[in-house]
Design a protein around this motif. Structure first.
Motif, PDB file in Angstrom:
ATOM      1  N   ARG A  65       5.082  -9.266 -13.171  1.00 34.83           N
ATOM      2  CA  ARG A  65       5.714  -8.994 -11.879  1.00 34.83           C
ATOM      3  C   ARG A  65       5.347 -10.052 -10.828  1.00 34.83           C
ATOM      4  O   ARG A  65       6.056 -10.244  -9.857  1.00 34.83           O
ATOM      5  CB  ARG A  65       5.304  -7.610 -11.389  1.00 34.83           C
ATOM      6  N   TYR A  66       4.205 -10.716 -11.038  1.00 31.89           N
ATOM      7  CA  TYR A  66       3.728 -11.641 -10.007  1.00 31.89           C
ATOM      8  C   TYR A  66       4.065 -13.076 -10.350  1.00 31.89           C
ATOM      9  O   TYR A  66       3.734 -13.570 -11.416  1.00 31.89           O
ATOM     10  CB  TYR A  66       2.214 -11.463  -9.832  1.00 31.89           C
ATOM     11  N   GLU A 122       8.999 -10.135  -6.073  1.00 29.07           N
ATOM     12  CA  GLU A 122      10.373  -9.823  -5.686  1.00 29.07           C
ATOM     13  C   GLU A 122      10.397  -8.384  -5.190  1.00 29.07           C
ATOM     14  O   GLU A 122       9.991  -7.464  -5.896  1.00 29.07           O
ATOM     15  CB  GLU A 122      11.316  -9.955  -6.886  1.00 29.07           C
ATOM     16  N   THR A 123      10.835  -8.171  -3.979  1.00 25.33           N
ATOM     17  CA  THR A 123      10.994  -6.808  -3.477  1.00 25.33           C
ATOM     18  C   THR A 123      12.455  -6.622  -3.121  1.00 25.33           C
ATOM     19  O   THR A 123      13.254  -7.561  -3.197  1.00 25.33           O
ATOM     20  CB  THR A 123      10.138  -6.553  -2.218  1.00 25.33           C
ATOM     21  N   GLU A 124      12.783  -5.390  -2.738  1.00 24.05           N
ATOM     22  CA  GLU A 124      14.180  -5.136  -2.392  1.00 24.05           C
ATOM     23  C   GLU A 124      14.612  -5.937  -1.174  1.00 24.05           C
ATOM     24  O   GLU A 124      15.792  -6.239  -1.002  1.00 24.05           O
ATOM     25  CB  GLU A 124      14.395  -3.631  -2.191  1.00 24.05           C
ATOM     26  N   GLN A 125      13.624  -6.267  -0.334  1.00 25.82           N
ATOM     27  CA  GLN A 125      13.951  -7.047   0.860  1.00 25.82           C
ATOM     28  C   GLN A 125      13.915  -8.546   0.573  1.00 25.82           C
ATOM     29  O   GLN A 125      14.034  -9.358   1.492  1.00 25.82           O
ATOM     30  CB  GLN A 125      12.970  -6.737   1.998  1.00 25.82           C
ATOM     31  N   GLY A 126      13.698  -8.904  -0.674  1.00 28.13           N
ATOM     32  CA  GLY A 126      13.641 -10.325  -0.996  1.00 28.13           C
ATOM     33  C   GLY A 126      12.252 -10.738  -1.448  1.00 28.13           C
ATOM     34  O   GLY A 126      11.386  -9.902  -1.678  1.00 28.13           O
ATOM     35  N   THR A 127      12.041 -12.043  -1.542  1.00 31.85           N
ATOM     36  CA  THR A 127      10.765 -12.548  -2.021  1.00 31.85           C
ATOM     37  C   THR A 127       9.702 -12.395  -0.944  1.00 31.85           C
ATOM     38  O   THR A 127       9.965 -12.637   0.234  1.00 31.85           O
ATOM     39  CB  THR A 127      10.901 -14.040  -2.400  1.00 31.85           C
TER      40      THR A 127
END
Ligand SMILES: Nc1ncnc2c1ncn2[C@@H]1O[C@H](COP(=O)(O)OP(=O)(O)OP(=O)(O)O)[C@@H](O)[C@H]1O
Ligand SMILES: [Mg+2]
Lengths: 251, 492
Positions: free
Chosen positions: A58-59, A14-19
């Protein structure tokens, strides 16, 4: 004889820009005693693979499987994986302030084995392993990784490898940041663990230099979240000469 | 203002290798029971059943009369009562507006005389103490003398003969007032005046029990003096009063540990501790409080330190619903030194409002405050400190370090550092950090086989290690086990 099987592994974060999908179908099978080298460009997902094998929360595994002798590894928490005989030497080992190496090593050994090591033999074992890895004795009373130099951190990861005696180890760029002498000393440590415990190894590296000391049975070229090519030791030499262009072009 | 002050290492008696604690635990699995306080039990409440609730002139007279006190002490109590009634409940700090002062028993007599040996104690009281592990501690000579306070009066008291030979006085405050009135006339209420604050005033009005220590000139008490306290009566306030006088060139380490069983309604603990460290004397006062989570723990502790003397407060706050406690040091003579090491754990429903107060009143004085707090499960840990450097206290130095660790995202930490500097030639250092247990730290430890709880406990233990190392071994072990217990509740 054990087998660690990674099959068509897909992993997202999950990143700030989405998956974001990082591993896009990784398949590798490692048997006891084998050494698999993994080489690939920065950002291709090698550490992601390593962390996923060890169970970093996280993964997220979206599909595929990891099994240890048929047992579902993905079902296990990181501590259960360690207890099952898996070990990750991290690219960036973490500091734990206020906890001495002595305390940490003994607590971890106890947790992994399910029983406390005999104090006298353990103390001796730790001291000897430190000597072999040329780690100064005063590190025993220092706090875990706190203020250690890059190379010192890596040595201490291999110290743990020797003491915990895992069945399978993933070494994530253990050679980065090591001076020439340290590289040899650390490689010898890995080789000892290899031969004494018939350990299976996944060795992530950018440089063929370490492969002069630790002889891989297989080399995997890792590009854009998957194994682009698998071969023998000579593949590493080809990479050293020509770089990743041939594989990147195929992406 | 970041200049650091080097710690006077020789004043710290530390455990060389903190790993040693783990080693002892590993090798002596049975010792764990020593560290695990049992929260949930309580003995039958014969003594407290009939005690009167609320406080007024009659209650104060009754207490003083039963104790057969001198007239001046009764006067002092009455004055305390007046201040208590007049002063408003503080609105700063933690919320204490829920305390119902009329519903508290201010004096409970649990046994008539004082016991001399364990066998003299009533059986239920003995049971209580055995669960706290005191007899073992005694047998092991870990304690130099034990004053075990049960309810309002000290019922058990013993002091080792060699201490007596050295002229050290260690007894409960009630007895000391009778046997050594001269100390009380001179020092009682001299460090913390009657009307200092609402709760100190209340204590002065209704105090009962506590310890009195006098260490003669040049005497070093080598082993810590210990006292254990417990509240065992529903809604009973415990108002012990402690007075320690360390004469010139002497040394003493006093340890106070508290536990309390759980009750349904709120309890109040409001102690006053006065300490006088004379020229070149050194006093260390260690507290680990683990009151049950319904106790209001509002304690006033203060030391006056003369020339060349040192006062060290080591203050651990684990239990209670609300704690407000700011051990203070008044540095009255040149080269006097004050030090506070404080650690607080705030769990669900708890507010630990703790810190320290250092007042520099003479040149070349130094002080340091190290405060570490851990908040979890929605608890709140506040640091509140005052550093005051008076005019003429030139070349004085203070450093404050406060570190907070948040175990989750619902807990809270805040700091209120006040400084009041009236002198130019001073050195000050202040550092504050707030850290969170990181996912990567947890993952690293779990990938080494530790469960999430164990990993969390290891991180927390590491965080407070600089303070734990200052504790005597058995207290450090207790603290370790308590942390483990607390983390079990907060992970998952
Ligand atoms: N938390 C994150 N947020 C955003 N991107 C991430 C995050 N973690 C990893 N990535 C991205 O995933 C990709 C793979 O990272 P990874 O660390 O696995 O690469 P690597 O092959 O180990 O690289 P290197 O050789 O530099 O160590 C990178 O593009 C990285 O930026
Ligand atoms: Mg990497």
């Amino acid at each position: 004889m054990s087998t660690l099987e990674i099959k068509d592994l897909h992993v997202s974060i999950e990143t700030e820009q989405g998956t974001k999908e990082i591993l896009k179908g990784v398949t590798v099978t490692i048997s006891s005693g084998e050494i698999h080298a993994v080489m690939g460009p920065n950002g291709s997902g090698k550490s992601t693979l390593a962390s996923t094998i060890a169970g970093h929360p996280r993964y997220e595994v979206t599909s595929g499987s990891i099994t240890l002798d048929g047992q579902d590894v993905l079902e296990m928490d990181p501590d259960e994986r360690a207890q099952a005989g898996m070990f990750l030497a991290m690219q960036y080992p973490v500091e734990v302030p206020g906890v001495t190496m002595t305390n940490f090593l003994r607590t971890a050994k106890t947790a992994i084995d399910g029983e406390a090591p005999k104090l006298r033999t353990w103390t001796k074992e730790v001291r000897e392993a430190m000597e072999k890895l040329k780690i100064d004795a005063d590190f025993a009373s220092r706090n875990v990784n706190e203020g250690f130099s890059g190379g010192e951190k890596k040595r201490v990861e291999i110290l743990q490898l020797e003491l915990f005696k895992p069945k399978f180890a993933v070494l994530d760029e253990t050679d980065s940041g090591l001076d020439i002498d340290a590289l040899r000393v650390v490689s010898e440590g890995v080789n000892r663990a290899q031969s004494e415990n018939n350990m299976g190894t996944l060795l992530i590296t950018h440089y063929t230099r370490i492969l002069n000391y630790i002889k891989p049975d297989y080399v995997h070229v890792f590009v854009d979240g998957r194994v682009a090519e698998q071969g023998g030791p000579q593949l590493a030499d080809e990479l050293e000469e020509n770089g990743y262009d041939r594989f990147l072009a195929a992406v | 203002m970041t200049e650091q002050i080097s710690k006077t290492q020789e004043t710290l008696q530390s455990t060389e290798d903190p790993g040693v604690i783990q080693e002892v635990l590993d090798n002596n699995p049975e010792i764990k029971s020593l560290g695990n306080y049992e929260y949930g039990w309580s003995d039958s409440d014969d003594a407290g059943a009939s005690a009167k609730r609320g406080v007024d002139q009659a209650v104060v007279e009754d207490i003083s009369g039963k104790k057969d006190e001198p007239e001046w002490m009764l006067k002092m109590r009455k004055k305390g009562l007046k201040y208590f009634q007049r002063k408003p409940t503080p609105t700063w700090g933690a919320d204490v507006s829920d305390i119902d002062f009329d519903n508290i028993k201010y004096f409970v007599r649990s046994t008539e005389g004082q016991a001399q040996t364990w066998e003299d104690l009533p059986e239920d009281i003995r049971n209580t103490y055995e669960r706290l592990g005191i007899p073992e501690a005694e047998r092991d000579r870990l304690v130099a003398g034990v004053a075990a306070q049960y309810e309002s009066e000290v019922v058990y008291h013993q002091i080792r003969e060699d201490l007596e030979e050295q002229g050290v006085i260690f007894m409960d405050t009630d007895t000391a007032l009778k046997e050594h009135p001269e100390f009380f006339e001179e020092y009682f209420g001299s460090v913390i005046p009657v009307g200092d604050n609402k709760f100190a005033a209340l204590n002065t009005a209704v105090w009962s029990g506590g310890s009195f220590v006098y260490v003669p000139k040049g005497v070093h008490v080598e082993i810590p003096l210990q006292a254990y306290f417990r509240i065992n009566t529903e809604n009973m306030g415990q108002f012990e009063r402690t007075l320690i006088i360390a004469d010139e060139d002497s040394y003493v380490h006093y340890i106070e540990g508290c536990t309390a069983p759980i009750y349904n309604t709120d309890s109040l603990h409001s102690a006053v501790v006065e300490i006088v460290a004379k020229k070149n004397a050194r006093v260390r006062y260690t507290t680990i409080q683990n009151w049950s989570n319904n106790v209001y723990n509002l304690v006033t502790k203060r030391a006056v330190v003369e020339e060349g003397g040192t006062m060290e407060w080591i203050d651990g706050n684990i239990g209670s619903k609300v704690t407000m406690k700011y051990p203070a040091v008044y540095l009255t003579g040149e080269h006097a030194r004050g030090e506070t090491l404080s650690v607080a754990f705030a769990g669900e429903g708890q507010h630990q409002d703790t810190g320290s107060k250092m007042v520099h009143m003479a040149p070349n004085t130094s002080s340091s405050i190290v405060s570490k707090s851990v908040a979890r499960s929605g608890g709140r840990a506040s640091y509140r400190g005052l550093v005051q450097i008076n005019e003429n206290a030139h070349n004085s130095a203070n450093s404050v370090i406060c570190d907070a660790l948040l175990v989750d995202t619902i807990s809270k930490t805040d700091t209120y550092p006040y400084i009041d500097i009236r002198e130019d030639d001073v050195t000050l250092g202040h550092e504050a950090t707030v850290s969170k247990v990181s996912e990567d730290q947890l993952f690293y430890l779990m990938s080494r086989g530790l469960s999430e709880t164990e990993a969390m406990a290891m991180i927390v233990r590491g965080f407070i290690e600089p303070i734990a190392r200052e504790l005597p071994m058995e207290y450090a072990l207790e603290l370790n086990s308590l942390i483990e217990l607390q983390m079990e509740g907060s992970v998952g």
